[in-house]
Motif scaffolding. Structure first.
Motif, PDB file in Angstrom:
ATOM      1  N   ASP A 339      -2.859  14.116  -2.835  1.00  0.00           N
ATOM      2  CA  ASP A 339      -2.809  15.239  -1.901  1.00  0.00           C
ATOM      3  C   ASP A 339      -2.679  14.735  -0.456  1.00  0.00           C
ATOM      4  OD1 ASP A 339      -3.118  17.497  -0.423  1.00  0.00           O
ATOM      5  OD2 ASP A 339      -5.072  18.071  -1.276  1.00  0.00           O
ATOM      6  N   PRO A 340      -1.604  15.104   0.242  1.00  0.00           N
ATOM      7  CA  PRO A 340      -1.443  14.662   1.634  1.00  0.00           C
ATOM      8  C   PRO A 340      -2.613  15.073   2.525  1.00  0.00           C
ATOM      9  CG  PRO A 340       0.609  15.613   0.827  1.00  0.00           C
ATOM     10  CD  PRO A 340      -0.437  15.885  -0.224  1.00  0.00           C
ATOM     11  N   ALA A 341      -3.329  16.108   2.131  1.00  0.00           N
ATOM     12  CA  ALA A 341      -4.470  16.557   2.943  1.00  0.00           C
ATOM     13  C   ALA A 341      -5.561  15.500   3.025  1.00  0.00           C
ATOM     14  CB  ALA A 341      -5.037  17.862   2.382  1.00  0.00           C
ATOM     15  N   THR A 342      -5.526  14.525   2.112  1.00  0.00           N
ATOM     16  CA  THR A 342      -6.552  13.478   2.142  1.00  0.00           C
ATOM     17  C   THR A 342      -6.179  12.335   3.085  1.00  0.00           C
ATOM     18  OG1 THR A 342      -5.578  12.267   0.282  1.00  0.00           O
ATOM     19  CG2 THR A 342      -7.179  13.993  -0.254  1.00  0.00           C
ATOM     20  N   VAL A 343      -5.010  12.398   3.710  1.00  0.00           N
ATOM     21  CA  VAL A 343      -4.585  11.348   4.645  1.00  0.00           C
ATOM     22  C   VAL A 343      -5.079  11.695   6.048  1.00  0.00           C
ATOM     23  CG1 VAL A 343      -2.620  10.146   5.664  1.00  0.00           C
ATOM     24  CG2 VAL A 343      -2.508  10.916   3.277  1.00  0.00           C
ATOM     25  N   ASP A 344      -5.799  10.767   6.642  1.00  0.00           N
ATOM     26  CA  ASP A 344      -6.315  10.998   8.000  1.00  0.00           C
ATOM     27  C   ASP A 344      -5.432  10.258   9.009  1.00  0.00           C
ATOM     28  OD1 ASP A 344      -7.676  11.336  10.322  1.00  0.00           O
ATOM     29  OD2 ASP A 344      -9.495  10.263   9.697  1.00  0.00           O
ATOM     30  N   LEU A 345      -4.706  11.006   9.811  1.00  0.00           N
ATOM     31  CA  LEU A 345      -3.802  10.391  10.796  1.00  0.00           C
ATOM     32  C   LEU A 345      -4.336  10.552  12.218  1.00  0.00           C
ATOM     33  CD1 LEU A 345      -0.277  11.461   9.451  1.00  0.00           C
ATOM     34  CD2 LEU A 345      -1.464   9.287   9.133  1.00  0.00           C
ATOM     35  N   THR A 346      -5.615  10.854  12.358  1.00  0.00           N
ATOM     36  CA  THR A 346      -6.115  11.131  13.704  1.00  0.00           C
ATOM     37  C   THR A 346      -6.323   9.858  14.528  1.00  0.00           C
ATOM     38  OG1 THR A 346      -8.344  11.210  12.796  1.00  0.00           O
ATOM     39  CG2 THR A 346      -7.192  13.310  13.067  1.00  0.00           C
ATOM     40  N   GLY A 347      -6.454   8.693  13.872  1.00  0.00           N
ATOM     41  CA  GLY A 347      -6.591   7.447  14.629  1.00  0.00           C
ATOM     42  C   GLY A 347      -5.262   7.023  15.233  1.00  0.00           C
ATOM     43  N   ARG A 348      -5.294   6.043  16.138  1.00  0.00           N
ATOM     44  CA  ARG A 348      -4.050   5.590  16.769  1.00  0.00           C
ATOM     45  C   ARG A 348      -3.179   4.800  15.796  1.00  0.00           C
ATOM     46  NH1 ARG A 348      -2.927   6.023  22.239  1.00  0.00           N
ATOM     47  NH2 ARG A 348      -1.211   4.572  21.902  1.00  0.00           N
ATOM     48  N   GLU A 349      -3.812   4.062  14.884  1.00  0.00           N
ATOM     49  CA  GLU A 349      -3.024   3.181  14.017  1.00  0.00           C
ATOM     50  C   GLU A 349      -2.657   3.875  12.714  1.00  0.00           C
ATOM     51  OE1 GLU A 349      -4.646  -0.678  13.486  1.00  0.00           O
ATOM     52  OE2 GLU A 349      -4.838  -1.052  15.637  1.00  0.00           O
ATOM     53  N   VAL A 350      -1.361   3.897  12.436  1.00  0.00           N
ATOM     54  CA  VAL A 350      -0.861   4.521  11.212  1.00  0.00           C
ATOM     55  C   VAL A 350      -0.108   3.475  10.408  1.00  0.00           C
ATOM     56  CG1 VAL A 350       0.730   6.251  10.273  1.00  0.00           C
ATOM     57  CG2 VAL A 350      -0.684   6.793  12.280  1.00  0.00           C
ATOM     58  N   ALA A 351      -0.435   3.380   9.119  1.00  0.00           N
ATOM     59  CA  ALA A 351       0.244   2.433   8.238  1.00  0.00           C
ATOM     60  C   ALA A 351       1.046   3.206   7.202  1.00  0.00           C
ATOM     61  CB  ALA A 351      -0.778   1.531   7.543  1.00  0.00           C
ATOM     62  N   VAL A 352       2.356   2.964   7.191  1.00  0.00           N
ATOM     63  CA  VAL A 352       3.220   3.539   6.163  1.00  0.00           C
ATOM     64  C   VAL A 352       3.641   2.399   5.250  1.00  0.00           C
ATOM     65  CG1 VAL A 352       5.383   4.747   5.696  1.00  0.00           C
ATOM     66  CG2 VAL A 352       4.056   5.284   7.759  1.00  0.00           C
ATOM     67  N   THR A 353       3.451   2.568   3.950  1.00  0.00           N
ATOM     68  CA  THR A 353       3.841   1.530   3.002  1.00  0.00           C
ATOM     69  C   THR A 353       4.864   2.120   2.052  1.00  0.00           C
ATOM     70  OG1 THR A 353       1.558   0.736   3.121  1.00  0.00           O
ATOM     71  CG2 THR A 353       2.964  -0.219   1.415  1.00  0.00           C
ATOM     72  N   ILE A 354       5.973   1.399   1.901  1.00  0.00           N
ATOM     73  CA  ILE A 354       7.061   1.851   1.042  1.00  0.00           C
ATOM     74  C   ILE A 354       7.284   0.798  -0.036  1.00  0.00           C
ATOM     75  CG2 ILE A 354       9.539   2.345   0.950  1.00  0.00           C
ATOM     76  CD1 ILE A 354       9.179   3.083   4.035  1.00  0.00           C
ATOM     77  N   ASP A 355       7.255   1.218  -1.292  1.00  0.00           N
ATOM     78  CA  ASP A 355       7.516   0.289  -2.397  1.00  0.00           C
ATOM     79  C   ASP A 355       8.912   0.582  -2.944  1.00  0.00           C
ATOM     80  OD1 ASP A 355       7.620  -1.300  -4.626  1.00  0.00           O
ATOM     81  OD2 ASP A 355       5.607  -0.776  -5.341  1.00  0.00           O
ATOM     82  N   LEU A 356       9.848  -0.349  -2.698  1.00  0.00           N
ATOM     83  CA  LEU A 356      11.232  -0.140  -3.138  1.00  0.00           C
ATOM     84  C   LEU A 356      11.449  -0.520  -4.603  1.00  0.00           C
ATOM     85  CD1 LEU A 356      13.421  -1.422  -0.142  1.00  0.00           C
ATOM     86  CD2 LEU A 356      12.771   0.925  -0.683  1.00  0.00           C
ATOM     87  N   LYS A 357      10.529  -1.310  -5.159  1.00  0.00           N
ATOM     88  CA  LYS A 357      10.614  -1.725  -6.572  1.00  0.00           C
ATOM     89  C   LYS A 357      11.977  -2.340  -6.897  1.00  0.00           C
ATOM     90  CE  LYS A 357       7.775   2.331  -7.606  1.00  0.00           C
ATOM     91  NZ  LYS A 357       7.552   3.491  -8.458  1.00  0.00           N
ATOM     92  N   ALA A 358      12.482  -3.153  -6.009  1.00  0.00           N
ATOM     93  CA  ALA A 358      13.821  -3.715  -6.203  1.00  0.00           C
ATOM     94  C   ALA A 358      13.846  -5.224  -6.032  1.00  0.00           C
ATOM     95  CB  ALA A 358      14.800  -3.081  -5.207  1.00  0.00           C
ATOM     96  N   GLY A 359      12.679  -5.839  -5.827  1.00  0.00           N
ATOM     97  CA  GLY A 359      12.652  -7.278  -5.627  1.00  0.00           C
ATOM     98  C   GLY A 359      11.279  -7.721  -5.189  1.00  0.00           C
ATOM     99  N   SER A 360      11.214  -8.798  -4.408  1.00  0.00           N
ATOM    100  CA  SER A 360       9.904  -9.319  -4.034  1.00  0.00           C
ATOM    101  C   SER A 360       9.797  -9.641  -2.547  1.00  0.00           C
ATOM    102  CB  SER A 360       9.608 -10.572  -4.857  1.00  0.00           C
ATOM    103  OG  SER A 360      10.645 -11.521  -4.662  1.00  0.00           O
ATOM    104  N   GLU A 361      10.766  -9.185  -1.744  1.00  0.00           N
ATOM    105  CA  GLU A 361      10.710  -9.462  -0.310  1.00  0.00           C
ATOM    106  C   GLU A 361      10.001  -8.328   0.420  1.00  0.00           C
ATOM    107  OE1 GLU A 361      11.724 -12.336   1.010  1.00  0.00           O
ATOM    108  OE2 GLU A 361      12.137 -12.961  -1.058  1.00  0.00           O
ATOM    109  N   ARG A 362       9.574  -8.616   1.661  1.00  0.00           N
ATOM    110  CA  ARG A 362       8.874  -7.602   2.423  1.00  0.00           C
ATOM    111  C   ARG A 362       9.101  -7.786   3.918  1.00  0.00           C
ATOM    112  NH1 ARG A 362       2.688  -7.835   1.783  1.00  0.00           N
ATOM    113  NH2 ARG A 362       2.763  -6.812   3.813  1.00  0.00           N
TER     114      ARG A 362
END
Lengths: 383, 383
Positions: A339-362
Motif C-alpha cells: 500500500d503506497p499509504a505506508t510510504v513516508d515521504l515527509t523527510g528530505r531524503e527519498v530513496a527510489v529503488t528499481i529492480d530491472l531483473k535483467a542483469g547484475s549491474e547497478r
C-alpha cells in the motif's frame, strides 16, 4: 578542511565589485609545487563559455599552476571581447606569479550573456594575489557562490597525503556536469596522466550522476592539481578512492543545496544488464517533472516511475518491474503491491529503488523534487 | 462539428460511475460503414497500458469498427486482470454491434495502477450503446476528459467529405504522443494503407511536436476510421492535408489546455541541416525547465535557449546562433543583440525563433511554461 588543506597550495577569495551585493566574488587557488600535475573535465555542452574555451587549451599539457575563478558573471555568449577578458585575466595572474598564462585555468559563473567589466576583474586579480595564504580556501569557496546558500568544501585524508576541494553550484545540476565549478587539490605525487584517469573515474560516479533539473550548464569545470608536496606516491587505487570520496561528498553538498528543493532523491537501479542501462533508467526518472512534482507532494507515485522507465532503451521486461520507495515495494511485476499509504515521504531524503531483473549491474542517480520554490527562483532570476 | 459530423458515424458519452464526480466517463464511437478502413498510432512508451496492448492487435488488419473509451482509470500496470477487463469490454461492444471483438479499439485514461471495476465498465458499455446517435460526438468528447478543462473537437471540410475528431489530454504532452486519446473520423473513401500513411504524416507534425512537460504517457492512442459514406475518393494529398489540419487543430487545443500553463510557446528552428536537427533543437528548448520557468516569469532569457541548443547533436556553429523572442532578435552570432527589455512576454503566446544557419530545413515544436500551477496540480494529483 578545504582546498588549501593539502600541502603546497595557497588561495584567496576577495570582493571585486562584480556581485551587486558587494560580497567576495573572485578567487584564486595557486599550486606552489614542487609538482604541477593536473587534470580537468569540462561541460559537454557544445555552447561553451569563454573561460571554458580558454581553459581547454590550458589543460592540454597536463600542467596547471593556478585557477582563477569569478562569480557575478559567466562570461558566456559574450563573443571575442569576452574571450579577450578571460585571456587578460590569465595573463595578469601569470604575471604576478612569474609563470605562463597558458598554465592558468579561468572559471566564471553567474548570469550568461553579460560581459564582465575587464578592468574590474583585473583589479580583482591584483587584490586576490595580494591576499593569497595557506588558509585562504574558505574565502575562495565563499567567493565562487552564486545562488548557493552555503559554501561547499571537503577534505579526504590519505596516508600522509590528502585531497581537498571547493565547489559551487545550486542549479542546472545536470548530466555530464552541472553549473558547477570545482577545484580539487592534493599533495600526493600523482602524474598528470594518472590524475586524468582518476578524475574521470571519480566524476563519472559523482558529479555526472547528479541531475537536479535536467539542464546542462555552459561553464562547468572540475580541475584537480597535484603539488607532490607530501613526497608520497599513493597507489592509483588509493588515490582514485580518495578523489572519488571527495567528489561524491561535494556532489552531495551540491544536491542538498539545489535551488528550491525540498527533497533529495536517490534513484538506485538494480540488476541492470549494464551500468549504462542503469544510469539511463535512473536519469529518465530523475528527468520526470511529473514524478518530481509528486515527490514534492509526498505522493509515492510509482506509476510515474514506470512511465519514465518505459521511455528508455534499457533491457527489461515491461511486465516485470519492481519499484520500492523508501524501502516499501509499492510495485511488483509492474502491478500494485504494498500500500503506497505506508510510504513516508515527509523527510528530505527519498530513496527510489528499481529492480530491472535483467542483469547484475547497478547505479545511483541523484535528483531533487520539483517545487514551487524552484519555479519561483528560476522565473525571478533575471536574464 | 465533431467526430460524428462525417457521415456514417454514431457516438455516445455517458456516466458509468468511474469518475468520482459522477460525470460522463465512458464513450463509444461507431463506424456504420459501408467501409471500415482504419489506422492507429500508439504511444512509443515501452511500458504500455492494457488497452494499448489489446488495441495493438486489433488494428493490425486495418479494420476498426468501433472505439470504446473510458476516463476515470487508465488500466495501466494492472496486470493480466486488467487486460481481461479490456478484453471483456471489447467483447461486450462487439456483441451489441454484432461484430468481432477484434475490430474494437479500447482506450482508457485516468490514474495508473488502478484496476477499473469490470462490471461497472461493462454496464457503461451497455448504457453507451443504448445512447448511440448521429449527434453524440459532443457527449463522447466530454466523457473522455480527465484534467482537461474543456472538451476538444474539430471538423475539417473537404469537397463533399469531411474529417472530424475528438481529443483529450492536458498533461504528459510529450514526444511521440502525449497522455492523449484521439478519435478521428472521415466519410471519405480512403483505403487503410493510405489512411496509415496520412495519419503518420499528420501526427508527425502535430501531436508528435507537442512537448508540454517532457513526460511520455502509457496510454496514448490516435485512431482514424473511414466510413466511405460520402462515396468520394479524395486525392491522397487533399486527404492528408485535411487530416493534418484536423490533428494540428486538436494539438493546439491540447496545448492551450495544458495543466497549469500560463503561456503557449512555439519554438521554431530555421535553417537546420535536416528536419530531424530542427526537431531535436526545438525539443531540447521545450524540455528546459530553466527556460520554461523564465517564460513564466516573463523573462526573455535567451542564454537558456543557447544552453539547451548546446546539448544537442544538431549541425550548427556554437559561435554563430541567432535567437529571437516574439520577433525581437535578442541574440546574434551567439552574443547579445537587441535589448531583451523590448520583448513583451505578457501575452499567452510566445514565439521563439532559432536560426541555426546550417541548412534550409525547419520545424516548430510547441510547449508550455513551467508554473506554480503545474507544480501544484502535479503534486496534488494523487497516485
Amino acid at each position: 578542511m578545504t582546498v588549501t588543506t593539502p600541502a603546497g597550495f595557497t588561495a584567496a577569495g576577495v570582493p571585486a565589485g562584480l556581485k551587486a551585493s558587494g560580497g567576495k566574488d573572485v578567487a584564486l587557488v595557486v599550486n606552489q609545487g614542487p609538482a604541477f600535475d593536473s587534470a580537468t573535465v569540462f561541460t559537454s555542452n557544445r555552447c561553451k563559455a569563454n573561460p571554458v574555451l580558454w581553459s581547454q587549451e590550458v589543460v592540454k599539457d597536463g600542467v596547471v599552476r593556478a585557477v582563477f575563478l569569478n562569480s557575478g558573471g559567466a562570461n558566456c555568449y559574450t563573443g571575442p571581447d569576452g574571450f579577450q577578458t578571460t585571456h587578460a585575466v590569465a595573463e595578469r595572474v601569470a604575471s604576478h606569479l612569474g609563470i605562463g598564462a597558458i598554465d592558468v585555468v579561468v572559471c566564471s559563473t553567474g548570469l550568461i550573456g553579460l560581459t564582465n567589466p575587464r578592468e574590474q576583474v583585473l583589479a580583482g586579480v591584483d587584490t586576490a594575489y595580494a591576499a593569497l595564504s595557506a588558509d585562504g580556501g574558505g574565502d575562495a569557496a565563499e567567493a565562487i557562490m552564486t545562488t548557493d546558500s552555503v559554501s561547499k568544501q571537503v577534505v579526504v585524508e590519505g596516508a600522509g597525503w590528502s585531497v581537498g576541494g571547493i565547489a559551487k553550484g545550486a542549479g542546472m545540476l545536470a548530466p555530464q556536469l552541472a553549473t558547477m565549478l570545482v577545484v580539487l587539490t592534493t599533495d600526493a605525487v600523482v602524474p598528470a596522466t594518472q590524475l586524468d584517469t582518476a578524475l574521470r573515474a571519480a566524476t563519472r560516479v559523482s558529479f555526472d550522476r547528479l541531475d537536479s533539473d535536467g539542464c546542462m550548464s555552459t561553464n562547468d569545470t572540475v580541475t584537480v592539481m597535484a603539488s607532490g608536496a607530501s613526497g608520497i606516491t599513493p597507489t592509483p587505487e588509493d588515490f582514485t578512492a580518495a578523489l572519488t570520496q571527495a567528489c561524491t561528498d561535494l556532489a552531495m553538498q551540491l544536491l542538498q543545496d539545489a535551488e528550491g528543493a525540498d527533497h533529495e532523491i536517490a534513484i538506485t537501479v538494480l540488476n541492470a544488464a549494464s551500468e549504462d542501462d542503469a544510469v539511463e533508467v535512473g536519469r529518465s526518472v530523475a528527468r520526470s517533472n511529473l514524478f518530481k512534482a509528486a515527490v514534492f507532494g509526498n505522493d509515492p507515485n510509482w506509476g510515474r516511475v514506470l512511465a519514465s522507465i518505459g521511455t528508455t532503451q534499457a533491457a527489461f521486461d515491461p511486465a516485470d518491474l519492481d519499484v520500492a520507495m523508501n524501502g516499501v515495494w509499492v510495485c511488483r511485476t509492474s502491478t500494485p503491491a504494498a500500500d503506497p499509504a505506508t510510504v513516508d515521504l515527509t523527510g528530505r531524503e527519498v530513496a527510489v529503488t528499481i529492480d530491472l531483473k535483467a542483469g547484475s549491474e547497478r547505479a545511483t542517480v541523484w535528483t531533487n523534487d520539483l517545487t514551487h520554490a524552484y519555479v519561483h527562483e528560476n522565473s525571478a532570476y533575471s536574464s
